[in-house]
Design a protein around this motif. Structure first.
Motif, PDB file in Angstrom:
ATOM      1  N   THR A 100       0.784  -1.033  -0.060  1.00  0.00           N
ATOM      2  CA  THR A 100      -0.014  -0.194  -0.114  1.00  0.00           C
ATOM      3  C   THR A 100       0.791   1.140   0.098  1.00  0.00           C
ATOM      4  OG1 THR A 100      -1.703   1.243   1.005  1.00  0.00           O
ATOM      5  CG2 THR A 100      -0.176   0.172   2.441  1.00  0.00           C
ATOM      6  N   THR A 101       0.411   2.348  -0.578  1.00  0.00           N
ATOM      7  CA  THR A 101       0.981   3.697  -0.379  1.00  0.00           C
ATOM      8  C   THR A 101       0.161   4.603  -0.009  1.00  0.00           C
ATOM      9  OG1 THR A 101       0.368   4.135  -2.977  1.00  0.00           O
ATOM     10  CG2 THR A 101       2.394   3.062  -2.579  1.00  0.00           C
ATOM     11  N   PRO A 102       0.772   5.763   0.415  1.00  0.00           N
ATOM     12  CA  PRO A 102      -0.453   6.662   1.114  1.00  0.00           C
ATOM     13  C   PRO A 102      -1.044   7.413  -0.010  1.00  0.00           C
ATOM     14  CG  PRO A 102       1.927   7.050   1.629  1.00  0.00           C
ATOM     15  CD  PRO A 102       2.231   6.277   0.596  1.00  0.00           C
ATOM     16  N   THR A 103      -2.279   7.466   0.317  1.00  0.00           N
ATOM     17  CA  THR A 103      -3.504   8.224  -0.692  1.00  0.00           C
ATOM     18  C   THR A 103      -4.121   9.112   0.100  1.00  0.00           C
ATOM     19  OG1 THR A 103      -5.101   6.214  -0.097  1.00  0.00           O
ATOM     20  CG2 THR A 103      -3.387   5.979  -1.827  1.00  0.00           C
ATOM     21  N   TYR A 104      -4.863   9.962  -0.832  1.00  0.00           N
ATOM     22  CA  TYR A 104      -5.769  10.977  -0.283  1.00  0.00           C
ATOM     23  C   TYR A 104      -6.827   9.922  -0.120  1.00  0.00           C
ATOM     24  CZ  TYR A 104      -2.467  14.450  -1.434  1.00  0.00           C
ATOM     25  OH  TYR A 104      -1.202  15.548  -1.520  1.00  0.00           O
ATOM     26  N   TRP A 105      -7.424  10.350   1.151  1.00  0.00           N
ATOM     27  CA  TRP A 105      -8.841   9.848   1.624  1.00  0.00           C
ATOM     28  C   TRP A 105     -10.061  10.779   1.265  1.00  0.00           C
ATOM     29  CZ3 TRP A 105      -9.221   4.760   4.355  1.00  0.00           C
ATOM     30  CH2 TRP A 105      -8.283   4.086   4.271  1.00  0.00           C
ATOM     31  N   THR A 106     -11.137  10.070   0.873  1.00  0.00           N
ATOM     32  CA  THR A 106     -12.341  10.957   0.496  1.00  0.00           C
ATOM     33  C   THR A 106     -13.457  10.281   1.336  1.00  0.00           C
ATOM     34  OG1 THR A 106     -12.963   9.541  -1.572  1.00  0.00           O
ATOM     35  CG2 THR A 106     -11.639  11.691  -1.499  1.00  0.00           C
ATOM     36  N   THR A 137     -26.158   8.999   0.479  1.00  0.00           N
ATOM     37  CA  THR A 137     -25.615   9.402  -0.804  1.00  0.00           C
ATOM     38  C   THR A 137     -24.187   9.572  -0.818  1.00  0.00           C
ATOM     39  OG1 THR A 137     -26.106  11.878  -0.269  1.00  0.00           O
ATOM     40  CG2 THR A 137     -27.705  10.857  -1.636  1.00  0.00           C
ATOM     41  N   GLU A 138     -23.637   9.479  -2.012  1.00  0.00           N
ATOM     42  CA  GLU A 138     -22.194   9.458  -2.070  1.00  0.00           C
ATOM     43  C   GLU A 138     -21.515  10.999  -1.910  1.00  0.00           C
ATOM     44  OE1 GLU A 138     -19.552   7.042  -2.169  1.00  0.00           O
ATOM     45  OE2 GLU A 138     -21.259   5.747  -1.905  1.00  0.00           O
ATOM     46  N   CYS A 139     -20.706  11.102  -1.244  1.00  0.00           N
ATOM     47  CA  CYS A 139     -20.169  12.595  -1.011  1.00  0.00           C
ATOM     48  C   CYS A 139     -18.815  12.843  -1.917  1.00  0.00           C
ATOM     49  CB  CYS A 139     -19.837  12.864   0.436  1.00  0.00           C
ATOM     50  SG  CYS A 139     -19.287  14.397   0.668  1.00  0.00           S
ATOM     51  N   GLY A 140     -17.708  12.026  -1.597  1.00  0.00           N
ATOM     52  CA  GLY A 140     -16.469  12.216  -2.353  1.00  0.00           C
ATOM     53  C   GLY A 140     -15.697  13.524  -1.833  1.00  0.00           C
ATOM     54  N   GLY A 141     -16.073  14.054  -0.721  1.00  0.00           N
ATOM     55  CA  GLY A 141     -15.288  15.382  -0.329  1.00  0.00           C
ATOM     56  C   GLY A 141     -13.877  14.835   0.310  1.00  0.00           C
ATOM     57  N   ASP A 142     -13.102  15.846   0.194  1.00  0.00           N
ATOM     58  CA  ASP A 142     -11.690  15.489   1.167  1.00  0.00           C
ATOM     59  C   ASP A 142     -11.997  15.405   2.591  1.00  0.00           C
ATOM     60  OD1 ASP A 142     -10.247  15.828  -1.672  1.00  0.00           O
ATOM     61  OD2 ASP A 142      -9.886  17.883  -1.102  1.00  0.00           O
ATOM     62  N   MET A 143     -11.045  14.510   3.133  1.00  0.00           N
ATOM     63  CA  MET A 143     -11.207  14.138   4.386  1.00  0.00           C
ATOM     64  C   MET A 143     -10.086  14.754   5.278  1.00  0.00           C
ATOM     65  SD  MET A 143     -14.074  12.380   5.001  1.00  0.00           S
ATOM     66  CE  MET A 143     -13.484  12.189   6.814  1.00  0.00           C
ATOM     67  N   TYR A 144     -10.265  15.267   6.521  1.00  0.00           N
ATOM     68  CA  TYR A 144      -9.242  15.683   7.358  1.00  0.00           C
ATOM     69  C   TYR A 144      -9.396  15.071   8.592  1.00  0.00           C
ATOM     70  CZ  TYR A 144      -8.594  19.516   3.952  1.00  0.00           C
ATOM     71  OH  TYR A 144      -8.225  20.075   2.613  1.00  0.00           O
ATOM     72  N   TYR A 180     -13.302  15.229   9.618  1.00  0.00           N
ATOM     73  CA  TYR A 180     -14.090  16.201   9.178  1.00  0.00           C
ATOM     74  C   TYR A 180     -14.165  16.166   7.633  1.00  0.00           C
ATOM     75  CZ  TYR A 180     -15.818  20.969   8.018  1.00  0.00           C
ATOM     76  OH  TYR A 180     -16.544  21.967   7.626  1.00  0.00           O
ATOM     77  N   CYS A 181     -15.284  16.215   6.876  1.00  0.00           N
ATOM     78  CA  CYS A 181     -15.286  16.333   5.257  1.00  0.00           C
ATOM     79  C   CYS A 181     -15.391  17.777   4.892  1.00  0.00           C
ATOM     80  CB  CYS A 181     -16.539  15.582   4.859  1.00  0.00           C
ATOM     81  SG  CYS A 181     -16.879  15.551   3.016  1.00  0.00           S
ATOM     82  N   GLU A 182     -14.512  18.194   4.115  1.00  0.00           N
ATOM     83  CA  GLU A 182     -14.564  19.578   3.656  1.00  0.00           C
ATOM     84  C   GLU A 182     -15.724  19.914   2.778  1.00  0.00           C
ATOM     85  OE1 GLU A 182     -11.301  22.144   1.716  1.00  0.00           O
ATOM     86  OE2 GLU A 182     -11.377  20.447   0.641  1.00  0.00           O
ATOM     87  N   ARG A 183     -16.175  18.924   2.054  1.00  0.00           N
ATOM     88  CA  ARG A 183     -17.230  19.165   1.135  1.00  0.00           C
ATOM     89  C   ARG A 183     -18.800  19.224   1.981  1.00  0.00           C
ATOM     90  NH1 ARG A 183     -17.904  15.583  -3.737  1.00  0.00           N
ATOM     91  NH2 ARG A 183     -16.033  17.046  -4.571  1.00  0.00           N
TER      92      ARG A 183
END
Length: 133
Positions: free
Chosen positions: A30-36, A44-51, A59-62
């Protein structure tokens, strides 16, 4: 790499860019990835950037969804995850996954400021999971 970050309600949040703790536990490459953010509470699906915050919350930015890290369900972005009978969604429900999550959270920041942030996060997670202050 400089991750996006912000402060909100007294907590410092960094964009979640980590290796999957469960893939690491099962020795999957595995490699580091941005999580959403996947599904919102209404399904419903969001897909916002996770913090990830040093207060022990995601916290979801979206959509603005915020919840305790230990309550969150994850869907690993690694295409290998889910093979060999591994569950598609996972959560930090026991100590070993919590420990792995802390290890990979350490990848987010570097230097003395990063260690202070990680210490605050560790304290918050221990309190959430085990009622320890």
């Amino acid at each position: 790499m400089e991750l996006k970050h912000f402060c909100k309600e007294g907590a410092e949040y960094f964009q979640l860019h980590i290796k999957c703790p469960v893939c690491l536990e099962h020795n999957l490459p595995t490699t580091p990835t941005y999580w959403t953010h996947g599904q919102k509470a209404d399904g419903t699906e969001c897909g916002g950037d996770m913090y990830i915050g040093d207060n022990g919350y995601y916290y979801c930015e979206r959509c603005g969804n915020k919840d305790l890290i230990v309550n969150w369900a994850y869907k690993c972005p690694n295409p290998i995850h889910g093979q060999n009978g591994m569950e598609e969604y996972l959560s930090i429900t026991d100590g070993k996954y919590l420990a792995n999550a802390l290890i990979v959270a350490g990848e987010i920041t570097t230097g003395p400021a990063g260690l202070k942030w990680l210490n605050r996060l560790t304290t918050a997670l221990m309190d959430q999971k085990f009622g320890v202050k």
